[in-house]
Motif scaffolding. Sequence first.
Motif, PDB file in Angstrom:
ATOM      1  N   TYR A  90       0.830  -1.086   0.042  1.00  0.00           N
ATOM      2  CA  TYR A  90      -0.054   0.105  -0.213  1.00  0.00           C
ATOM      3  C   TYR A  90       0.909   1.260   0.003  1.00  0.00           C
ATOM      4  O   TYR A  90       1.910   1.314   1.011  1.00  0.00           O
ATOM      5  CB  TYR A  90      -0.820  -0.022   1.219  1.00  0.00           C
ATOM      6  CG  TYR A  90      -1.619   1.204   1.577  1.00  0.00           C
ATOM      7  CD1 TYR A  90      -2.774   1.333   0.495  1.00  0.00           C
ATOM      8  CD2 TYR A  90      -1.281   2.148   2.482  1.00  0.00           C
ATOM      9  CE1 TYR A  90      -3.425   2.687   0.883  1.00  0.00           C
ATOM     10  CE2 TYR A  90      -1.874   3.147   2.934  1.00  0.00           C
ATOM     11  CZ  TYR A  90      -3.193   3.513   2.016  1.00  0.00           C
ATOM     12  OH  TYR A  90      -3.878   4.771   2.053  1.00  0.00           O
ATOM     13  N   ALA A  91       0.787   2.129  -1.000  1.00  0.00           N
ATOM     14  CA  ALA A  91       1.576   3.513  -1.059  1.00  0.00           C
ATOM     15  C   ALA A  91       0.792   4.559  -0.753  1.00  0.00           C
ATOM     16  O   ALA A  91       1.542   5.748  -0.677  1.00  0.00           O
ATOM     17  CB  ALA A  91       2.034   3.410  -2.421  1.00  0.00           C
ATOM     18  N   GLY A  92      -0.294   4.474   0.023  1.00  0.00           N
ATOM     19  CA  GLY A  92      -0.905   5.838   0.508  1.00  0.00           C
ATOM     20  C   GLY A  92      -0.609   6.131   1.814  1.00  0.00           C
ATOM     21  O   GLY A  92       0.605   5.690   2.408  1.00  0.00           O
ATOM     22  N   SER A  93      -1.414   6.941   2.404  1.00  0.00           N
ATOM     23  CA  SER A  93      -0.741   7.338   3.805  1.00  0.00           C
ATOM     24  C   SER A  93      -1.070   6.410   4.799  1.00  0.00           C
ATOM     25  O   SER A  93      -2.302   5.578   4.795  1.00  0.00           O
ATOM     26  CB  SER A  93      -1.925   8.777   4.122  1.00  0.00           C
ATOM     27  OG  SER A  93      -1.832   9.074   5.489  1.00  0.00           O
ATOM     28  N   ALA A  94      -0.165   6.609   5.744  1.00  0.00           N
ATOM     29  CA  ALA A  94      -0.147   5.697   6.798  1.00  0.00           C
ATOM     30  C   ALA A  94      -1.325   6.205   7.985  1.00  0.00           C
ATOM     31  O   ALA A  94      -1.583   5.230   8.737  1.00  0.00           O
ATOM     32  CB  ALA A  94       1.244   5.759   7.772  1.00  0.00           C
TER      33      ALA A  94
ATOM     34  N   CYS B  29     -12.345   0.617  11.215  1.00  0.00           N
ATOM     35  CA  CYS B  29     -12.612   1.978  11.137  1.00  0.00           C
ATOM     36  C   CYS B  29     -11.502   2.591  12.347  1.00  0.00           C
ATOM     37  O   CYS B  29     -11.374   3.952  12.226  1.00  0.00           O
ATOM     38  CB  CYS B  29     -14.075   2.421  11.647  1.00  0.00           C
ATOM     39  SG  CYS B  29     -14.599   2.236  13.436  1.00  0.00           S
ATOM     40  N   MET B  30     -11.117   1.816  13.042  1.00  0.00           N
ATOM     41  CA  MET B  30     -10.166   2.252  14.244  1.00  0.00           C
ATOM     42  C   MET B  30      -8.854   1.983  14.055  1.00  0.00           C
ATOM     43  O   MET B  30      -8.090   2.301  14.955  1.00  0.00           O
ATOM     44  CB  MET B  30     -10.814   1.769  15.680  1.00  0.00           C
ATOM     45  CG  MET B  30     -12.131   2.175  15.871  1.00  0.00           C
ATOM     46  SD  MET B  30     -12.807   2.037  17.472  1.00  0.00           S
ATOM     47  CE  MET B  30     -12.130   3.799  18.059  1.00  0.00           C
ATOM     48  N   VAL B  31      -8.435   1.658  12.597  1.00  0.00           N
ATOM     49  CA  VAL B  31      -7.159   1.072  12.662  1.00  0.00           C
ATOM     50  C   VAL B  31      -6.687   2.074  11.437  1.00  0.00           C
ATOM     51  O   VAL B  31      -6.999   2.115  10.461  1.00  0.00           O
ATOM     52  CB  VAL B  31      -7.198  -0.332  12.325  1.00  0.00           C
ATOM     53  CG1 VAL B  31      -5.629  -0.776  11.775  1.00  0.00           C
ATOM     54  CG2 VAL B  31      -7.608  -1.308  13.299  1.00  0.00           C
ATOM     55  N   ALA B  32      -5.494   2.703  11.758  1.00  0.00           N
ATOM     56  CA  ALA B  32      -4.752   3.396  10.734  1.00  0.00           C
ATOM     57  C   ALA B  32      -3.616   2.491  10.036  1.00  0.00           C
ATOM     58  O   ALA B  32      -3.338   1.574  10.360  1.00  0.00           O
ATOM     59  CB  ALA B  32      -3.711   4.457  11.497  1.00  0.00           C
ATOM     60  N   MET B  33      -3.605   2.882   8.658  1.00  0.00           N
ATOM     61  CA  MET B  33      -2.698   1.948   7.747  1.00  0.00           C
ATOM     62  C   MET B  33      -1.212   1.483   8.234  1.00  0.00           C
ATOM     63  O   MET B  33      -0.728   0.618   8.269  1.00  0.00           O
ATOM     64  CB  MET B  33      -2.819   2.425   6.502  1.00  0.00           C
ATOM     65  CG  MET B  33      -3.985   2.445   5.857  1.00  0.00           C
ATOM     66  SD  MET B  33      -4.693   0.379   5.656  1.00  0.00           S
ATOM     67  CE  MET B  33      -3.264  -0.384   4.671  1.00  0.00           C
ATOM     68  N   GLY B  34      -0.810   2.531   9.031  1.00  0.00           N
ATOM     69  CA  GLY B  34       0.769   2.294   9.832  1.00  0.00           C
ATOM     70  C   GLY B  34       0.661   0.962  10.694  1.00  0.00           C
ATOM     71  O   GLY B  34       1.688   0.461  10.762  1.00  0.00           O
ATOM     72  N   PHE B  35      -0.428   0.961  11.414  1.00  0.00           N
ATOM     73  CA  PHE B  35      -0.472  -0.129  12.320  1.00  0.00           C
ATOM     74  C   PHE B  35      -0.808  -1.387  11.464  1.00  0.00           C
ATOM     75  O   PHE B  35      -0.342  -2.514  12.304  1.00  0.00           O
ATOM     76  CB  PHE B  35      -1.895   0.142  13.052  1.00  0.00           C
ATOM     77  CG  PHE B  35      -2.075  -0.674  14.496  1.00  0.00           C
ATOM     78  CD1 PHE B  35      -1.198  -0.424  15.450  1.00  0.00           C
ATOM     79  CD2 PHE B  35      -2.855  -1.753  14.359  1.00  0.00           C
ATOM     80  CE1 PHE B  35      -1.343  -0.944  16.540  1.00  0.00           C
ATOM     81  CE2 PHE B  35      -3.134  -2.606  15.666  1.00  0.00           C
ATOM     82  CZ  PHE B  35      -2.332  -2.060  16.594  1.00  0.00           C
TER      83      PHE B  35
ATOM     84  N   MET C 280       6.528   8.453   1.877  1.00  0.00           N
ATOM     85  CA  MET C 280       5.092   8.436   1.887  1.00  0.00           C
ATOM     86  C   MET C 280       4.623   9.324   3.019  1.00  0.00           C
ATOM     87  O   MET C 280       5.356   9.453   4.075  1.00  0.00           O
ATOM     88  CB  MET C 280       4.984   6.820   2.339  1.00  0.00           C
ATOM     89  CG  MET C 280       3.436   6.507   2.470  1.00  0.00           C
ATOM     90  SD  MET C 280       3.136   4.941   3.083  1.00  0.00           S
ATOM     91  CE  MET C 280       3.797   3.938   1.528  1.00  0.00           C
ATOM     92  N   VAL C 281       3.292   9.566   3.228  1.00  0.00           N
ATOM     93  CA  VAL C 281       3.089  10.677   4.066  1.00  0.00           C
ATOM     94  C   VAL C 281       2.333   9.782   5.228  1.00  0.00           C
ATOM     95  O   VAL C 281       2.039   8.539   5.056  1.00  0.00           O
ATOM     96  CB  VAL C 281       1.903  11.588   3.448  1.00  0.00           C
ATOM     97  CG1 VAL C 281       2.610  12.633   2.487  1.00  0.00           C
ATOM     98  CG2 VAL C 281       0.648  10.796   2.932  1.00  0.00           C
ATOM     99  N   GLY C 282       2.150  10.254   6.315  1.00  0.00           N
ATOM    100  CA  GLY C 282       1.288   9.835   7.333  1.00  0.00           C
ATOM    101  C   GLY C 282       1.922   9.352   8.636  1.00  0.00           C
ATOM    102  O   GLY C 282       1.084   9.168   9.625  1.00  0.00           O
ATOM    103  N   GLY C 283       2.910   9.242   8.682  1.00  0.00           N
ATOM    104  CA  GLY C 283       3.768   8.528   9.591  1.00  0.00           C
ATOM    105  C   GLY C 283       5.058   7.778   9.605  1.00  0.00           C
ATOM    106  O   GLY C 283       5.570   7.933   8.479  1.00  0.00           O
ATOM    107  N   TYR C 284       5.288   7.220  10.679  1.00  0.00           N
ATOM    108  CA  TYR C 284       6.901   6.600  10.877  1.00  0.00           C
ATOM    109  C   TYR C 284       6.400   5.360  11.681  1.00  0.00           C
ATOM    110  O   TYR C 284       5.608   5.156  12.476  1.00  0.00           O
ATOM    111  CB  TYR C 284       7.857   7.387  11.674  1.00  0.00           C
ATOM    112  CG  TYR C 284       8.110   8.806  10.992  1.00  0.00           C
ATOM    113  CD1 TYR C 284       8.986   8.877  10.299  1.00  0.00           C
ATOM    114  CD2 TYR C 284       7.308   9.756  11.444  1.00  0.00           C
ATOM    115  CE1 TYR C 284       9.348  10.131   9.770  1.00  0.00           C
ATOM    116  CE2 TYR C 284       7.596  11.117  10.795  1.00  0.00           C
ATOM    117  CZ  TYR C 284       8.665  11.047  10.180  1.00  0.00           C
ATOM    118  OH  TYR C 284       8.979  12.481   9.387  1.00  0.00           O
ATOM    119  N   ILE C 285       7.087   4.294  11.324  1.00  0.00           N
ATOM    120  CA  ILE C 285       6.955   3.002  12.112  1.00  0.00           C
ATOM    121  C   ILE C 285       8.335   2.799  12.420  1.00  0.00           C
ATOM    122  O   ILE C 285       9.165   1.882  12.142  1.00  0.00           O
ATOM    123  CB  ILE C 285       6.508   1.812  11.255  1.00  0.00           C
ATOM    124  CG1 ILE C 285       5.347   2.309  10.271  1.00  0.00           C
ATOM    125  CG2 ILE C 285       6.200   0.498  12.014  1.00  0.00           C
ATOM    126  CD1 ILE C 285       4.640   1.277   9.416  1.00  0.00           C
TER     127      ILE C 285
END
Lengths: 158, 274
Positions: A16-20, A61-67, B1-6
Amino acid sequence: MNGQIKFILNGKDVVYAGSAAARLLDVLRDEYGLTGVKCGCKEGECGACAVLLNGQLVNSCMVAMGFVDGSIVLTIEGYKETARFAALDKAFAETAAVQCGYCIPGMVLAAEAVLAENPHPDEATIRSGLSGNLCRCTGYNAIVKAVQAAAEEGAGLW
Amino acid sequence: MVGGYIPFGMQEALEILAGGGCVPYAGGTDLMVKESAADTRYVFLHRIRDLKCITVDAEYFICGACCTYTELLRSRHTPAILKEAISQIAAPAIRNTATIGGNVANASPKADAALILMVTDALVRLQSKRGVRIVPIKELYLGRGVADILPDELISEFWVPLSRARLPYFYEKVGARKALAISRVSFAGIADVSGGRVNHVATAFGAVEDVIVRREEIDGMLTGLSVAEAQALKGEYLAAYDAAIKPIRGRVSAEYRKAVCGNLLGAFFDSHIK
């Protein structure tokens, strides 16, 4: 962001290449076309968007993609290919546990989470396991009976 | 990529936070309910093993800030009072991701796990690139939704004194339904009564004021008294709390909240100061 977000979605490696910061719910529906994941409340109150994340029930709904990076995500579309789904599908149909159907994808995955942890749950365990999934049609009794029936008739699957 | 760091380790996470402009993401269950700005950058903490420990030493139950409620419920180390509160939080899907650190950092007076940390006088370990701070949890809360956590700091651990966590307890959550209920009033009390003497009493009230109520000076009225003396003081003790608690209005009235607080305090007193 250090790299792309990689995870396993319904048995397939995806990148997935979108926002985390994007919601897993939105990404599953809009990017991957998995519309069995329903949007009900977007605040963790209804369970319609439930999926299994590393085998555990979560509200997408409560999970962001970075997770999600490095995880295994199973939606109702992936679960549909399993024998366990077939047992639950049959039980839900035979007990008339489905009316409008909107809550059912989340409800079925919640039932899977209950049965995976306890293949022979009592009624209280089932009700507790489904307590985060709201149904405005059935009054729950038929759904609870369906899970009990699946546990009995699908013995050995869980 | 936007939105964060892991980040994969604590030091990497602290370096990122020291750079500013990031929001720590533990379980996400509070963060994702809020409308986030388009340019929000999260620091995802789920891969940091240091934040997932659950253990005990001679004095403390220690848990990492990113332990989920499900993990805490499953651990044999988790004190019964904490398990009882956690078992009534939300529903399985939320307990699978929500963390105890997020519950505290959110600084809600309705935070059910934080209530237990308050009544047991837990310590909070905060870590930043600059060093470590250890703060009594009561001092962490500055107001509704405001905790004394600096932008470059992370809660790393909670230390719960076993001498408090293993005492007989009373816990009650009053909500509108069994699951997925936000507390309308929550109460926890612990009491050490032995040899006919009251050695320690602590209470905490949640969802009543802007921060969780923990009034050590009122509970201290009973400390050191014989059971008979303490029981004779019951009216005065309840009256002191009645005067001290200034409930907020919300979905239920201030009068209702105050009445429930008094009823729960009375029930705790009758069941444990004997």
